[in-house]
Design a protein around this motif. Structure first.
Motif, mmCIF file in Angstrom:
data_model
loop_
_atom_site.group_PDB
_atom_site.id
_atom_site.type_symbol
_atom_site.label_atom_id
_atom_site.label_comp_id
_atom_site.label_asym_id
_atom_site.label_seq_id
_atom_site.Cartn_x
_atom_site.Cartn_y
_atom_site.Cartn_z
ATOM 1 N N GLY A 107 0.827 -1.206 0.000
ATOM 2 C CA GLY A 107 0.000 0.000 0.000
ATOM 3 C C GLY A 107 0.854 1.245 0.000
ATOM 4 O O GLY A 107 1.935 1.285 -0.575
ATOM 5 N N ASP A 108 0.367 2.265 0.682
ATOM 6 C CA ASP A 108 1.096 3.521 0.760
ATOM 7 C C ASP A 108 2.167 3.447 1.843
ATOM 8 O O ASP A 108 1.921 2.936 2.939
ATOM 9 C CB ASP A 108 0.144 4.679 1.072
ATOM 10 N N LEU A 109 3.347 3.957 1.519
ATOM 11 C CA LEU A 109 4.454 3.977 2.474
ATOM 12 C C LEU A 109 4.635 5.377 3.034
ATOM 13 O O LEU A 109 4.452 6.376 2.333
ATOM 14 C CB LEU A 109 5.748 3.529 1.804
ATOM 15 N N ARG A 110 5.010 5.458 4.286
ATOM 16 C CA ARG A 110 5.269 6.726 4.965
ATOM 17 C C ARG A 110 6.689 7.173 4.627
ATOM 18 O O ARG A 110 7.656 6.474 4.903
ATOM 19 C CB ARG A 110 5.119 6.520 6.471
ATOM 20 N N ILE A 111 6.791 8.344 4.026
ATOM 21 C CA ILE A 111 8.076 8.919 3.668
ATOM 22 C C ILE A 111 8.333 10.098 4.605
ATOM 23 O O ILE A 111 7.535 11.038 4.659
ATOM 24 C CB ILE A 111 8.103 9.408 2.196
ATOM 25 N N VAL A 112 9.428 10.033 5.344
ATOM 26 C CA VAL A 112 9.789 11.122 6.247
ATOM 27 C C VAL A 112 10.734 12.048 5.499
ATOM 28 O O VAL A 112 11.745 11.605 4.941
ATOM 29 C CB VAL A 112 10.443 10.580 7.534
ATOM 30 N N LYS A 113 10.380 13.330 5.488
ATOM 31 C CA LYS A 113 11.189 14.338 4.801
ATOM 32 C C LYS A 113 11.713 15.348 5.811
ATOM 33 O O LYS A 113 10.997 15.748 6.725
ATOM 34 C CB LYS A 113 10.363 15.050 3.736
ATOM 35 N N ILE A 114 12.955 15.714 5.637
ATOM 36 C CA ILE A 114 13.584 16.736 6.477
ATOM 37 C C ILE A 114 13.954 17.880 5.541
ATOM 38 O O ILE A 114 14.971 17.829 4.842
ATOM 39 C CB ILE A 114 14.807 16.189 7.225
ATOM 40 N N GLY A 115 13.068 18.888 5.511
ATOM 41 C CA GLY A 115 13.226 19.973 4.540
ATOM 42 C C GLY A 115 13.389 19.363 3.163
ATOM 43 O O GLY A 115 12.729 18.382 2.816
ATOM 44 N N SER A 116 14.285 19.924 2.373
ATOM 45 C CA SER A 116 14.613 19.328 1.076
ATOM 46 C C SER A 116 15.934 18.568 1.182
ATOM 47 O O SER A 116 16.496 18.162 0.178
ATOM 48 C CB SER A 116 14.694 20.409 -0.008
ATOM 49 N N TYR A 117 16.411 18.359 2.411
ATOM 50 C CA TYR A 117 17.717 17.727 2.634
ATOM 51 C C TYR A 117 17.654 16.208 2.544
ATOM 52 O O TYR A 117 18.549 15.586 1.978
ATOM 53 C CB TYR A 117 18.275 18.143 3.997
ATOM 54 N N ASP A 118 16.626 15.597 3.105
ATOM 55 C CA ASP A 118 16.560 14.138 3.138
ATOM 56 C C ASP A 118 15.119 13.666 3.041
ATOM 57 O O ASP A 118 14.200 14.341 3.502
ATOM 58 C CB ASP A 118 17.180 13.592 4.433
ATOM 59 N N ALA A 119 14.960 12.483 2.478
ATOM 60 C CA ALA A 119 13.664 11.806 2.422
ATOM 61 C C ALA A 119 13.938 10.315 2.392
ATOM 62 O O ALA A 119 14.844 9.860 1.679
ATOM 63 C CB ALA A 119 12.885 12.221 1.178
ATOM 64 N N CYS A 120 13.184 9.569 3.201
ATOM 65 C CA CYS A 120 13.295 8.115 3.142
ATOM 66 C C CYS A 120 12.096 7.477 3.833
ATOM 67 O O CYS A 120 11.477 8.092 4.708
ATOM 68 C CB CYS A 120 14.609 7.617 3.734
ATOM 69 N N PRO A 121 11.752 6.256 3.417
ATOM 70 C CA PRO A 121 10.662 5.545 4.078
ATOM 71 C C PRO A 121 11.048 5.262 5.528
ATOM 72 O O PRO A 121 12.184 4.887 5.808
ATOM 73 C CB PRO A 121 10.547 4.235 3.296
ATOM 74 N N CYS A 122 10.109 5.447 6.453
ATOM 75 C CA CYS A 122 10.422 5.235 7.857
ATOM 76 C C CYS A 122 9.134 5.156 8.674
ATOM 77 O O CYS A 122 8.188 5.890 8.416
ATOM 78 C CB CYS A 122 11.297 6.379 8.381
ATOM 79 N N VAL A 123 9.136 4.295 9.692
ATOM 80 C CA VAL A 123 7.985 4.171 10.587
ATOM 81 C C VAL A 123 8.246 4.829 11.938
ATOM 82 O O VAL A 123 7.379 4.842 12.796
ATOM 83 C CB VAL A 123 7.597 2.690 10.809
ATOM 84 N N GLY A 124 9.449 5.355 12.151
ATOM 85 C CA GLY A 124 9.845 5.835 13.467
ATOM 86 C C GLY A 124 9.306 7.193 13.853
ATOM 87 O O GLY A 124 8.720 7.915 13.057
ATOM 88 N N ALA A 125 9.545 7.530 15.142
ATOM 89 C CA ALA A 125 9.196 8.846 15.686
ATOM 90 C C ALA A 125 10.314 9.827 15.361
ATOM 91 O O ALA A 125 11.497 9.464 15.360
ATOM 92 C CB ALA A 125 9.005 8.757 17.199
ATOM 93 N N HIS A 126 9.932 11.054 15.082
ATOM 94 C CA HIS A 126 10.891 12.102 14.730
ATOM 95 C C HIS A 126 10.477 13.404 15.405
ATOM 96 O O HIS A 126 9.309 13.583 15.747
ATOM 97 C CB HIS A 126 10.904 12.325 13.203
ATOM 98 N N VAL A 127 11.422 14.318 15.555
ATOM 99 C CA VAL A 127 11.092 15.650 16.037
ATOM 100 C C VAL A 127 10.394 16.395 14.904
ATOM 101 O O VAL A 127 10.378 15.940 13.761
ATOM 102 C CB VAL A 127 12.347 16.415 16.514
ATOM 103 N N GLU A 128 9.828 17.543 15.204
ATOM 104 C CA GLU A 128 9.138 18.325 14.172
ATOM 105 C C GLU A 128 10.072 19.268 13.426
ATOM 106 O O GLU A 128 9.760 19.712 12.324
ATOM 107 C CB GLU A 128 8.007 19.135 14.805
ATOM 108 N N ASN A 129 11.220 19.589 14.036
ATOM 109 C CA ASN A 129 12.131 20.556 13.438
ATOM 110 C C ASN A 129 13.546 20.226 13.908
ATOM 111 O O ASN A 129 13.744 19.864 15.074
ATOM 112 C CB ASN A 129 11.732 21.975 13.869
ATOM 113 N N THR A 130 14.520 20.384 13.026
ATOM 114 C CA THR A 130 15.894 20.063 13.403
ATOM 115 C C THR A 130 16.418 20.956 14.531
ATOM 116 O O THR A 130 17.376 20.580 15.207
ATOM 117 C CB THR A 130 16.851 20.153 12.192
#
Length: 166
Positions: A107-130
């Protein structure tokens, strides 16, 4: 195998390691950009200190370690927004290495993006801002069998559990 995968994904949903897990994303992209290697082949991410392994032809020199640390802190200082998008698996296969995903992922995969610097599939918890990460510090590096291990930590407020995780 499924049980081990589920345990790993549960760990990365722990809000307590969200700052370090977000920093791991940044470290992976910084290593790709600086050294032309792939993302970490293995990682152990914790609140106090973490380590990531990269396939490289040699260990990092002291100068390279300092440049890596400086580069990471420059990215963190950009106060990049961290957000998620969802993408059909077929489209994600064209853009990302999905070899670490469990076989049952569909199905649909969750892609975590950090600005335009990085993007990758991930299920983990992240902060909202660097800006929530604090400073990045390389503790040490070692090299064995074609693998460069980088031991690192985040300092300051990043050691605490912060509100507002993705």
């Amino acid at each position: 195998m499924m049980e081990a995968t589920d345990q790993a994904s549960q760990k990365f949903r722990d809000q307590g390691i969200a700052p370090s897990h977000t920093a791991e994303h940044l470290l992976n992209q910084t290593m790709v950009r600086m050294f032309g290697c792939g993302r970490a082949v293995s990682a152990h991410v914790e609140r106090k200190k973490s380590k990531c392994d990269y396939l490289l032809p040699s260990d990092l020199t002291g100068q390279q370690g300092a440049e890596l640390e400086r580069g990471m802190n420059e990215v963190i200082a950009q106060h990049l927004q961290v957000y998620c998008e969802y993408m059909p698996k077929a489209e994600a296969e064209r853009q990302f290495d999905l070899s670490k995903l469990p076989d049952h992922a569909s199905g649909d995969l969750r892609i975590v993006k950090i600005g335009s610097y990085d993007a990758c599939p991930c299920v983990g918890a992240h902060v909202e801002n660097t800006s929530e990460l604090g400073r990045f510090k390389v503790l040490s590096t070692s090299y064995e069998g074609g693998v460069c291990r980088i031991r690192w930590r985040l300092g300051g407020e990043a050691m605490k559990v912060l509100p507002g995780f993705l």
